[in-house]
Design a protein around this motif. Structure first.
Motif, PDB file in Angstrom:
ATOM      1  N   LEU A 119      -5.696 -10.583   3.505  1.00 54.97           N
ATOM      2  CA  LEU A 119      -4.583 -10.069   3.723  1.00 54.97           C
ATOM      3  C   LEU A 119      -4.159  -8.642   3.058  1.00 54.97           C
ATOM      4  O   LEU A 119      -4.727  -8.341   1.979  1.00 54.97           O
ATOM      5  N   SER A 120      -3.593  -7.695   3.844  1.00 55.78           N
ATOM      6  CA  SER A 120      -3.212  -6.649   3.163  1.00 55.78           C
ATOM      7  C   SER A 120      -1.683  -6.076   3.818  1.00 55.78           C
ATOM      8  O   SER A 120      -1.451  -6.347   4.876  1.00 55.78           O
ATOM      9  N   GLY A 121      -1.086  -5.401   2.850  1.00 53.63           N
ATOM     10  CA  GLY A 121       0.296  -4.855   3.381  1.00 53.63           C
ATOM     11  C   GLY A 121       0.996  -4.232   2.429  1.00 53.63           C
ATOM     12  O   GLY A 121       0.530  -3.847   1.417  1.00 53.63           O
ATOM     13  N   SER A 122       2.377  -4.220   2.479  1.00 52.92           N
ATOM     14  CA  SER A 122       3.331  -3.779   1.567  1.00 52.92           C
ATOM     15  C   SER A 122       4.581  -4.818   1.435  1.00 52.92           C
ATOM     16  O   SER A 122       4.745  -5.397   2.217  1.00 52.92           O
ATOM     17  N   ALA A 123       4.934  -4.744   0.237  1.00 54.28           N
ATOM     18  CA  ALA A 123       6.208  -5.520  -0.024  1.00 54.28           C
ATOM     19  C   ALA A 123       7.149  -4.650  -0.740  1.00 54.28           C
ATOM     20  O   ALA A 123       6.755  -3.867  -1.634  1.00 54.28           O
ATOM     21  N   ARG A 124       8.499  -5.130  -0.750  1.00 54.97           N
ATOM     22  CA  ARG A 124       9.676  -4.423  -1.470  1.00 54.97           C
ATOM     23  C   ARG A 124      10.261  -5.797  -2.383  1.00 54.97           C
ATOM     24  O   ARG A 124      10.009  -6.983  -1.873  1.00 54.97           O
ATOM     25  N   VAL A 125      10.640  -5.272  -3.464  1.00 55.10           N
ATOM     26  CA  VAL A 125      11.371  -6.300  -4.337  1.00 55.10           C
ATOM     27  C   VAL A 125      12.614  -6.896  -3.752  1.00 55.10           C
ATOM     28  O   VAL A 125      13.472  -6.016  -2.808  1.00 55.10           O
ATOM     29  N   THR A 126      12.616  -8.257  -3.561  1.00 57.32           N
ATOM     30  CA  THR A 126      13.841  -8.861  -2.774  1.00 57.32           C
ATOM     31  C   THR A 126      14.638  -9.358  -4.151  1.00 57.32           C
ATOM     32  O   THR A 126      14.324  -9.742  -5.217  1.00 57.32           O
ATOM     33  N   ASP A 154       1.481 -12.774   8.470  1.00 65.03           N
ATOM     34  CA  ASP A 154       2.406 -13.407   9.492  1.00 65.03           C
ATOM     35  C   ASP A 154       3.726 -12.386   9.628  1.00 65.03           C
ATOM     36  O   ASP A 154       4.469 -12.409   8.743  1.00 65.03           O
ATOM     37  N   ASN A 155       3.693 -11.876  10.757  1.00 69.82           N
ATOM     38  CA  ASN A 155       4.983 -10.752  10.966  1.00 69.82           C
ATOM     39  C   ASN A 155       6.271 -11.619  11.180  1.00 69.82           C
ATOM     40  O   ASN A 155       7.178 -10.731  11.228  1.00 69.82           O
ATOM     41  N   SER A 156       6.286 -12.759  11.188  1.00 74.43           N
ATOM     42  CA  SER A 156       7.508 -13.414  11.456  1.00 74.43           C
ATOM     43  C   SER A 156       8.459 -13.709  10.306  1.00 74.43           C
ATOM     44  O   SER A 156       9.475 -13.885  10.026  1.00 74.43           O
ATOM     45  N   GLN A 157       7.628 -13.347   8.825  1.00 73.91           N
ATOM     46  CA  GLN A 157       8.103 -13.394   7.525  1.00 73.91           C
ATOM     47  C   GLN A 157       7.973 -12.301   6.802  1.00 73.91           C
ATOM     48  O   GLN A 157       7.044 -11.743   6.899  1.00 73.91           O
ATOM     49  N   LEU A 168       3.410 -14.444  -0.237  1.00 79.11           N
ATOM     50  CA  LEU A 168       2.725 -13.615   0.941  1.00 79.11           C
ATOM     51  C   LEU A 168       2.680 -14.928   2.106  1.00 79.11           C
ATOM     52  O   LEU A 168       2.737 -16.093   1.651  1.00 79.11           O
ATOM     53  N   TYR A 169       3.027 -14.545   3.512  1.00 76.32           N
ATOM     54  CA  TYR A 169       2.718 -15.455   4.455  1.00 76.32           C
ATOM     55  C   TYR A 169       1.710 -15.257   5.160  1.00 76.32           C
ATOM     56  O   TYR A 169       1.607 -14.194   5.856  1.00 76.32           O
ATOM     57  N   ALA A 170       0.542 -16.051   5.054  1.00 81.02           N
ATOM     58  CA  ALA A 170      -0.450 -15.806   6.122  1.00 81.02           C
ATOM     59  C   ALA A 170      -0.520 -16.493   7.495  1.00 81.02           C
ATOM     60  O   ALA A 170      -0.067 -17.476   7.391  1.00 81.02           O
TER      61      ALA A 170
END
Length: 170
Positions: free
Chosen positions: A162-169, A37-40, A62-64
């Motif tokens: 799902l696949s993508g990347s995330a950074r520490v918040t 979900d690209n809005s999150q 993750l937001y699916a």
């Protein structure tokens, strides 16, 4: 006499339906489709040492976006599988969900996954990348189960969900 004719007509109309619903595959029931979900933005938080995780861990949300491509409503009943971080196995997941999916509709589903660092050898470079603010690649693979009411409760997969990347918040 009219009641007898009505019963006979009902039976004639129901026969094709009864013979046609032997399996979900014959009806063309398809697996729900997952996408990011690209809005999150995915949220990755580092968790310090504590009870149950003496070496610390990470909490990943993750937001699916889950789409039901079928002409009938379903319930997304379960998601089970594994999370990989930077190509390494990091956690097993098993979500009992109960999310209603309308016919030809979609819905956003948040998924919270906990990674316990002391259970996962070989994630030192992932921890370092996360601690220094670099993005971490993730992949969630598994199976999904749906409840289609009287049509059954099929399971689909295994598949990449799902696949993508995330950074520490912070």
């Amino acid at each position: 006499m009219a009641m007898k004719s009505l019963r006979r007509a009902s039976l004639l109309l129901a026969l094709p339906l009864l013979s046609g619903c032997a399996t979900l595959a014959q009806l063309g029931i398809q697996a729900p489709q997952f996408s990011v979900d690209n809005s999150q933005q995915p949220q990755l938080r580092l968790v310090g040492p504590g009870f149950g995780h003496p070496q610390g861990g990470a909490a990943l949300r993750l937001y699916a976006r889950v789409r039901n491509p079928n002409p009938i409503g379903l319930t997304l009943a379960r998601l089970a599988g594994g999370l990989q971080l930077e190509g390494r196995s990091a956690a097993q997941v098993d979500f009992p969900l109960g999310v209603p999916l309308q016919a030809n509709g979609d819905v956003m589903v948040p998924l919270d996954i906990t990674v316990n660092f002391n259970d996962i050898p070989g994630l030192a470079d992932v921890i370092l990348r996360a601690a220094t603010g670099q993005s971490i690649r993730y992949a969630l693979n598994g199976t999904v189960g749906v409840d289609a009411g009287v049509l059954g409760q099929p399971t689909f997969g295994p598949m990449n969900l799902l696949s993508g990347s995330a950074r520490v918040t912070r």
